[in-house]
Scaffold this motif. Structure first.
Motif, short mmCIF file in Angstrom:
data_model
loop_
_atom_site.label_atom_id
_atom_site.label_comp_id
_atom_site.label_asym_id
_atom_site.label_seq_id
_atom_site.Cartn_x
_atom_site.Cartn_y
_atom_site.Cartn_z
N MET A 71 -2.74 -41.39 -13.09
CA MET A 71 -4.14 -41.75 -13.24
C MET A 71 -5.00 -40.61 -12.75
O MET A 71 -4.74 -40.03 -11.72
N ALA A 72 -6.01 -40.26 -13.47
CA ALA A 72 -6.90 -39.17 -13.09
C ALA A 72 -8.26 -39.72 -12.74
O ALA A 72 -8.70 -40.72 -13.29
N THR A 96 -9.35 -33.86 -16.80
CA THR A 96 -8.47 -33.80 -15.64
C THR A 96 -7.08 -34.31 -16.00
O THR A 96 -6.07 -33.69 -15.64
N ALA A 97 -7.02 -35.41 -16.74
CA ALA A 97 -5.73 -35.95 -17.15
C ALA A 97 -4.99 -34.96 -18.05
O ALA A 97 -3.76 -34.84 -17.97
N PRO A 157 2.32 -33.51 -15.32
CA PRO A 157 2.94 -34.77 -15.74
C PRO A 157 3.83 -35.34 -14.63
O PRO A 157 4.57 -34.61 -13.98
N GLY A 158 3.72 -36.62 -14.41
CA GLY A 158 4.54 -37.29 -13.41
C GLY A 158 4.02 -37.17 -11.99
O GLY A 158 4.57 -37.76 -11.08
N ALA A 159 2.95 -36.40 -11.80
CA ALA A 159 2.38 -36.24 -10.46
C ALA A 159 1.54 -37.46 -10.12
O ALA A 159 1.07 -38.18 -11.02
N PRO A 160 1.32 -37.72 -8.84
CA PRO A 160 0.48 -38.85 -8.46
C PRO A 160 -0.98 -38.61 -8.88
O PRO A 160 -1.30 -37.59 -9.47
N VAL A 161 -1.84 -39.53 -8.54
CA VAL A 161 -3.25 -39.48 -8.90
C VAL A 161 -3.81 -38.08 -8.65
O VAL A 161 -3.59 -37.48 -7.60
N THR A 162 -4.53 -37.58 -9.63
CA THR A 162 -5.17 -36.27 -9.53
C THR A 162 -6.67 -36.47 -9.52
O THR A 162 -7.19 -37.24 -10.31
#
Length: 168
Positions: free
Chosen positions: A1-2, A47-48, A53-58
């Motif tokens: 989720m971004a 941002t998304a 990819p696969g990283a937590p919330v940015t």
């Protein structure tokens, strides 16, 4: 989720005790004023697109440079075309090597001998490539504004040039 801004509290207010946060509903109210919602949505999409990819919330503030660089395809095309036009006349392999060298040199801000050790490229090769870039680009490497534009343009273009060489 971004998210373009830090997430709002997920704790329900006293008047909404039955509310429970879910992955699709992380907050009870907008993080931005409603008039700024279109821009917030655009920033969130950008941002998304640049998030790992696969990283937590940015949050956008964590990837500001990438968002700025990829935020407007039209501006990106104008910048790369105006700053890197002479490079496009080179064969793909030479263009990718020259672009990577100039990008590394501008990005690291280190002397050529240090960059040579870091990249495993002979110092004389780096000197030659930088001299070639200065000649081709009418020496923009001494003007701070042009250096910044060149750095951003190279960040946009070099990965594509390198992918072109890999696929050939």
């Amino acid at each position: 989720m971004a998210s373009p801004w830090p997430a709002a509290s997920t704790q329900p207010s006293a008047s909404r005790r039955s509310w429970r946060p879910t992955p699709t509903r992380p907050s009870t109210r907008p993080v931005v004023p409603l008039v700024e919602l279109p821009e917030a949505a655009r920033l969130t999409r950008t941002t998304a697109a640049v998030a790992v990819p696969g990283a937590p919330v940015t949050q956008t503030r964590d990837v500001l440079t990438q968002v700025m660089v990829h935020g407007s395809p039209l501006l990106a095309d104008l910048l790369t075309g105006s700053r890197l036009g002479p490079f496009l006349e080179l064969p793909a392999v030479r263009r990718a090597a020259l672009g990577r060298t100039v990008l590394d040199w501008l990005g690291h801000g280190t002397p050529v001998n240090v960059l040579a050790r870091q990249t495993g490229t002979p110092a004389q090769t780096i000197h030659t490539r930088l001299a070639t870039a200065k000649r081709m680009l009418d020496d923009p490497l001494t003007d701070p504004d042009r250096r910044l534009e060149l750095l951003v343009a190279l960040r946009l273009a070099v990965p594509g040039w390198e992918a072109e060489v890999q696929s050939a």
